[in-house]
Design a protein around this motif. Structure first.
Motif, mmCIF file in Angstrom:
data_model
loop_
_atom_site.group_PDB
_atom_site.id
_atom_site.type_symbol
_atom_site.label_atom_id
_atom_site.label_comp_id
_atom_site.label_asym_id
_atom_site.label_seq_id
_atom_site.Cartn_x
_atom_site.Cartn_y
_atom_site.Cartn_z
ATOM 1 N N ALA A 1 11.167 29.301 -15.150
ATOM 2 C CA ALA A 1 11.421 28.942 -13.750
ATOM 3 C C ALA A 1 11.693 30.163 -12.869
ATOM 4 O O ALA A 1 11.346 30.166 -11.688
ATOM 5 C CB ALA A 1 12.568 27.954 -13.653
ATOM 6 N N SER A 2 12.267 31.202 -13.431
ATOM 7 C CA SER A 2 12.628 32.376 -12.630
ATOM 8 C C SER A 2 11.484 33.380 -12.480
ATOM 9 O O SER A 2 11.620 34.363 -11.768
ATOM 10 C CB SER A 2 13.840 33.070 -13.250
ATOM 11 O OG SER A 2 13.525 33.531 -14.548
ATOM 12 N N LEU A 3 10.361 33.140 -13.149
ATOM 13 C CA LEU A 3 9.245 34.092 -13.098
ATOM 14 C C LEU A 3 8.396 33.900 -11.847
ATOM 15 O O LEU A 3 8.058 32.784 -11.469
ATOM 16 C CB LEU A 3 8.344 33.921 -14.331
ATOM 17 C CG LEU A 3 8.942 34.229 -15.695
ATOM 18 C CD1 LEU A 3 7.927 33.945 -16.795
ATOM 19 C CD2 LEU A 3 9.411 35.668 -15.766
ATOM 20 N N GLY A 4 8.035 35.019 -11.242
ATOM 21 C CA GLY A 4 7.068 34.986 -10.153
ATOM 22 C C GLY A 4 5.680 35.185 -10.735
ATOM 23 O O GLY A 4 5.522 35.429 -11.937
ATOM 24 N N ASP A 5 4.661 35.090 -9.907
ATOM 25 C CA ASP A 5 3.304 35.319 -10.391
ATOM 26 C C ASP A 5 3.193 36.745 -10.930
ATOM 27 O O ASP A 5 3.793 37.675 -10.405
ATOM 28 C CB ASP A 5 2.280 35.103 -9.270
ATOM 29 C CG ASP A 5 2.018 33.620 -8.986
ATOM 30 O OD1 ASP A 5 2.605 32.773 -9.692
ATOM 31 O OD2 ASP A 5 1.239 33.320 -8.072
#
Length: 178
Positions: A12-16
């Motif tokens: 959930a905390s990952l960006g592209d």
């Protein structure tokens, strides 16, 4: 902290973008999985993860060594692990693992625990029949198998294994040395 907490990926905390994570599947990992057939393990796993939009493209590369019991003499045998597993993960209304290459997890999950994926991937590399090369089995066990052959019930698989034992004994090979 749970026994499989080190195998969590915080999705959930990952960006592209691209991300990497490493895991170790040692002897304790297989004990926690309650698999008594793995005597010891030293398998390293590298995860390459790419997030695009709302999908997580995961490639696990597993390399290392397992010690498993020989089907013939029960002495440890080395089994090399060198495999790759790929899966795409995305969020959805509920959990769905019906596809081999797509996993849907609920929106309420902020992470993915990959312990069971890694376990399945590694264990599936073990062949159905794992025996020492001809002449490398424990001679004492080979002799005991040969001695008790008269008590055999006619099981074809047991017969085949004992035929291998007879061939070892007749050839005068075998032993405990590595």
């Amino acid at each position: 902290m749970g026994k499989f907490a080190p195998y969590k990926i915080q999705l959930a905390s990952l960006g592209d973008g691209k991300f990497e994570q490493d895991f170790e599947c040692g002897t304790e990992f297989f004990k926690n999985m309650e698999n008594p057939d793995i005597i010891s393990s030293d398998v390293k796993v590298h995860l390459d993860l790419e997030k695009k939009n709302e999908t997580y493209d995961c490639t696990f590369t597993c390399k290392g060594m397992l010690k498993i019991p020989c089907d013939r003499c029960l002495d440890p045998i080395d089994h090399e692990v060198d495999t790759t597993y790929h899966i795409t993960v995305k969020y959805g209304e509920g959990y769905n693992d019906e596809s081999d290459d797509l996993l849907v997890i609920p929106y309420s999950d902020s992470y993915l625990n990959v312990a069971y994926m890694l376990y399945d991937t590694i264990v599936l590399t073990i062949p159905l029949r794992h025996v020492h090369p001809m002449g490398k089995c424990n001679r004492a066990m080979l002799a005991a198998l040969h001695k008790n052959r008269a008590n055999n019930t006619g099981d074809e698989e047991v017969e085949a294994a004992l035929d291998d034992v007879d061939a070892d004994i007749e050839a005068g090979v075998g032993g405990d040395e590595e």
